[in-house]
Design an enzyme around this catalytic site. Structure first.
Site, mmCIF file in Angstrom:
data_model
loop_
_atom_site.group_PDB
_atom_site.id
_atom_site.type_symbol
_atom_site.label_atom_id
_atom_site.label_comp_id
_atom_site.label_asym_id
_atom_site.label_seq_id
_atom_site.Cartn_x
_atom_site.Cartn_y
_atom_site.Cartn_z
ATOM 1 N N GLU A 161 2.536 4.837 -4.139
ATOM 2 C CA GLU A 161 2.505 5.773 -5.291
ATOM 3 C C GLU A 161 3.851 6.474 -5.462
ATOM 4 O O GLU A 161 4.172 6.781 -6.621
ATOM 5 C CB GLU A 161 1.370 6.789 -5.091
ATOM 6 C CG GLU A 161 -0.026 6.181 -5.176
ATOM 7 C CD GLU A 161 -0.385 5.308 -3.982
ATOM 8 O OE1 GLU A 161 0.151 5.567 -2.895
ATOM 9 O OE2 GLU A 161 -1.167 4.362 -4.148
ATOM 10 N N ASP A 218 0.857 -1.186 0.000
ATOM 11 C CA ASP A 218 0.000 0.000 0.000
ATOM 12 C C ASP A 218 0.895 1.239 0.000
ATOM 13 O O ASP A 218 2.113 1.144 0.198
ATOM 14 C CB ASP A 218 -0.888 -0.056 1.254
ATOM 15 C CG ASP A 218 -1.933 1.051 1.261
ATOM 16 O OD1 ASP A 218 -2.300 1.537 0.178
ATOM 17 O OD2 ASP A 218 -2.370 1.432 2.361
ATOM 18 N N ASP A 275 -9.036 3.589 -2.050
ATOM 19 C CA ASP A 275 -9.972 4.025 -1.001
ATOM 20 C C ASP A 275 -11.293 4.536 -1.560
ATOM 21 O O ASP A 275 -11.542 5.744 -1.640
ATOM 22 C CB ASP A 275 -9.301 5.090 -0.130
ATOM 23 C CG ASP A 275 -8.148 4.509 0.659
ATOM 24 O OD1 ASP A 275 -8.054 3.258 0.739
ATOM 25 O OD2 ASP A 275 -7.334 5.281 1.194
#
Ligand code: GLC
Length: 788
Positions: free
Chosen positions: A409, A406, A483
């Site tokens: 990015e 997670d 999300d």
């Protein structure tokens, strides 16, 4: 600043779209190679080369001869193919089998044609160019008939005609809506469907790229503020062939372990060992299947990766072993940020061994994430990926087989939401700024994780879930769509989003079932779980502070409904597994838009609220509250309502009923689906392998049964089971023939049970030439046993 009027400041206008466009201009010098053409132009250097008889690459560098070996996405090397090069007055023609590049030199314009001379991609007034500040751009002509699919993880409808999109991996917690553009994944690839024929275009640049498919003047264009113009053209001519060509370049998904495609349960966070055990005992007591339980950030000691909090999880090894006894895997989260803490091993190693991203001046870059101030591994370095992969021994030694990546990015809690774009990635001696390669951070972290886990697991398949990625992410991980919220609208938008991810080479995807942020309710959870039954990735996950949304959270009726659909996932597992296997070979996704199967049918071009599983099953989820009917489009042919056995003529819209317990599913008549039995997890062996044949009036249908051990790489060396089964039929007679088996794997099941649907008038069935005994079950279904 994007929330203020600054967002529309006149100075923000992209130079490249204005007057600053400098065309590459005319060709001034030419060098010819065996399968390439090297051109010097007034304003840049261009290389055109062929990768295969259907794939070509064009690279333009405004300042120097293009660099050809710097792709993070492409793993294919050019085939040694014969390219025919013809020179005419003012132009060149390069032909390699299915694809021709026609190059005019004054000014430089490139047209791609297929072998029949049909124009695929052409340039008009503008072609390739750049602006003074280094942006590069390429304009192409669009056609009235064009429809665009792919572009990875995007909100909005299926067909991206008329859209403008940016690729810049971004952690977007704000509610996703049609204006939310850059999300966690960047896949600058799309295919064009034009009058039934398809071709692909992949703009391989990991910087901030833009696609404008709404120029409105008969063109579309794509651009980037850094790097080279570097794109690949794929000749198709079918959409499936484009997917094959694109995944030929960037790789296909490895076949996941079976447990990875079961039902998964997550929560931010199951905070203690006790809570995890209690959760699992609920699943067992309620006989709801589950294959994996996730540990979100609370399992760690102060959010330090490669640690467990000893108070919350005193004996993780035992917990993991006990759960595995019950057929349940544990998947922990691993984020890239390594806490700045001189007394913490991973940080000490990272600093001492020079593994973290740094500024050009030599100072380590730090950003604020869950653990506080953190350093970020530079995954562009081979030795850093090896180090990171090896660190996962911590998990494999505890019995863990899957990892959840997670915040890759990478997300940073600051105004820009990510790393300073000035930071350097060493890239094995070919350094790049973060600005130039931002979009590959998650991909390279995924590679490090996947390869490390694979190595540590000694022949067992691993599973990786990743939030961020770039073209090629399918080689390492499954992707969930980040999300989302417990909004009906987010259930709706997940359908085209996952379909387009599939059309971008990433077959293993799904949203957080029930929605992550915001509070779910019973009806939403039930409908979302119904949808999740058929998404390739199937995980219920919810955020801290929201209502619990485990299957039993909203009373008995919802629990029963949710259980029915989780059971159904396991019933469909043999079919899903076969489709996963196919996708791992061909690149054609498990979950498909109807247009992929019916590219000639305009009703499918932008059909965004229903999808197909494989080539013969339509799923039409209910995505609004208190809704018990919906319109479904059934393309040509006859379709069978999976629940009622009603045969419905296609080529039209129908209104179907869907009470709260019903997910509309239709199977094409004359086709086959494989089923198994419900079970508490994939760890339970399948002993009841069923083929459901939906008989039509007359014809022949073939189906290849696929199975293997579901957990090792044995299938790569022939330890699999592939058996073709043919059904030849008319209304009264059916002959079933099983062909010879390919592969050395012996399945757990010993015989196949064939169910023939629509068999009201069937009088005679033969199996491999011998008359077979069959049992009549009612509703026009008969049952026959076939030895393996
Ligand atoms: C991010 C993830 C989410 C996770 C949370 C805490 O928001 O997208 O899935 O639960 O971080 O780790």
């Amino acid at each position: 600043m994007q929330d203020t009027s600054f967002a529309i400041h006149p100075g923000n206008k992209k130079q490249i779209e204005g007057t600053d466009y400098r065309d590459a201009g005319s060709v001034t010098a030419v060098q010819k190679g065996a399968s390439h053409l090297q051109l010097e132009c007034e304003n840049g250097y261009v290389t055109i080369l062929f990768y295969s008889s259907s794939v070509a690459r064009v690279v333009m560098n405004p300042k120097q001869v293009p660099v050809l070996d710097d792709s993070f996405a492409v793993i294919q090397t050019p085939e040694n193919i014969k390219v025919d090069l013809q020179e005419q007055e003012g132009s060149f023609t390069l032909t390699a089998g299915n694809l021709t590049a026609h190059v005019t030199t004054d000014p430089l314009r490139i047209t791609f044609l297929d072998s029949s001379g049909r124009v695929l991609i052409s340039e008009g007034d503008k072609g390739m160019g750049h602006s003074a500040n280094g942006e590069i751009v390429c304009y192409k002509e669009s056609d009235e008939a064009d429809h665009y699919y792919g572009f990875g993880e995007k909100t909005g409808f299926l067909d991206k005609r008329g859209e403008k999109m940016t690729m810049w991996n971004t952690d977007v917690y704000a509610p996703h809506n049609p204006e939310t553009d850059a999300l966690y994944q960047s896949i600058p690839f799309f295919m064009t469907l034009r009058n039934g024929h398809a071709h692909g275009l992949f703009f391989d640049n990991p910087g901030k790229t833009h696609f404008n498919m709404r120029n409105g003047d008969g063109t579309y264009h794509f651009s980037c503020e850094s790097g080279q113009m570097d794109y690949y053209v794929m000749a198709g001519p079918t959409m499936k062939e484009v997917l094959g060509q694109y995944t030929g370049l960037t790789g296909t998904m490895p076949l996941p372990p079976k447990w990875a495609i079961g039902y998964h349960q997550s929560r931010y966070s199951y905070e203690t060992e006790e809570e995890v055990r209690e959760l699992v005992s609920q699943f067992i007591e309620k006989e709801i299947p589950v294959d994996a339980v996730y540990l979100d950030i609370h399992y760690m000691d102060g959010y330090r990766v490669f640690t467990f909090d000893e108070d919350r999880f005193p004996d993780p090894k035992k917990l993991i072993a006990d759960l595995k006894e019950q057929g349940i895997r544990v998947v922990p989260i691993v984020d890239p940020g390594v806490k700045e803490d001189p007394e913490y091993g991973a940080y000490q190693e990272g600093i001492r061994q020079d593994h973290f991203c740094k500024y050009i001046e030599g100072n380590v870059y730090y950003g604020d994430v869950w653990p506080g101030n953190s350093a970020f591994p530079d995954f562009t370095k081979d030795d850093v990926r090896d180090w990171w992969g090896e660190k996962h021994r911590f998990y494999t030694e505890l019995g863990i087989e899957g990892i959840w990546n997670d915040m890759n990015e990478p997300a940073v809690f600051n105004e820009t939401k990510t790393m300073d774009t000035k930071v350097i990635h060493e890239n094995n001696g070919s350094p790049k700024t973060h600005r130039e390669v931002h979009n590959i951070y998650g991909l390279k972290m995924g590679e490090a994780t996947y390869e490390g886990m694979k190595k540590n697991l000694n022949g067992k398949r691993t599973f990786l879930l990743t939030r961020a990625g770039y073209a090629g992410v399918q080689r390492y991980g499954s992707v969930w769509t980040g999300d989302n919220r417990s909004f009906w609208e987010h259930l709706q938008l997940a359908i085209p989003m996952c379909m387009n991810l599939g059309m971008s080479g990433v077959p293993f995807t799904g949203p957080d079932v029930g929605g992550f942020a915001h509070d779910a309710n019973g009806q939403l959870l039930a409908r979302w779980t119904q949808f999740g039954t058929f998404t390739p990735y199937f995980r219920n996950h919810s955020a801290i502070g929201t209502l619990r949304q485990e299957p039993w959270s909203f009373g008995e009726d919802v629990e029963k409904n949710v259980k029915k659909y989780i059971d159904l996932r396991y019933i469909w597992m043999p079919q899903l597994y076969k489709l996963f296997r196919d996708a791992s070979v061909t690149g054609v996704p498990v979950m498909r838009p109807l247009v992929l199967e019916y590219p000639e049918d305009p009703a499918t071009f932008n059909l965004s609220d229903q999808f197909m599983i494989g080539e013969n099953v339509i799923v039409a989820p209910i995505t609004a509250p208190d809704t018990f009917h919906r319109a479904v489009y059934l393309p040509e042919g006859n379709w069978v309502n999976y629940w009622t056995e009603e045969v419905i003529e296609g080529g039209r819209h129908i209104l179907t009923e869907a009470d709260l317990e019903t997910l509309p599913v239709f199977v094409k008549r004359g086709s086959v689906v494989a089923h198994g039995s419900p079970k508490r997890s994939t760890a339970v062996k399948e002993t009841d392998y069923q083929l459901h044949f939906y008989a039509g009036e007359k014809g022949e249908t073939s189906y290849t049964v696929y199975d293997d051990d579901g957990e090792t790489f044995g299938y790569e060396t022939g330890e699999s089971f592939e058996m073709p089964v043919t059904f030849s039929y008319d209304q009264t007679r059916l002959s079933i023939t099983s062909g010879s088996v390919n592969g050395t794997y012996t399945p757990d099941w010993e015989e196949l049970t064939v169910f023939v649907h629509g068999a009201d008038e069937l009088k005679e069935i033969s199996v491999n030439g011998n008359t077979a005994h069959f049992e009549t079950l009612g509703s026009g279904i008969v049952k026959i046993r076939v030895q393996r």
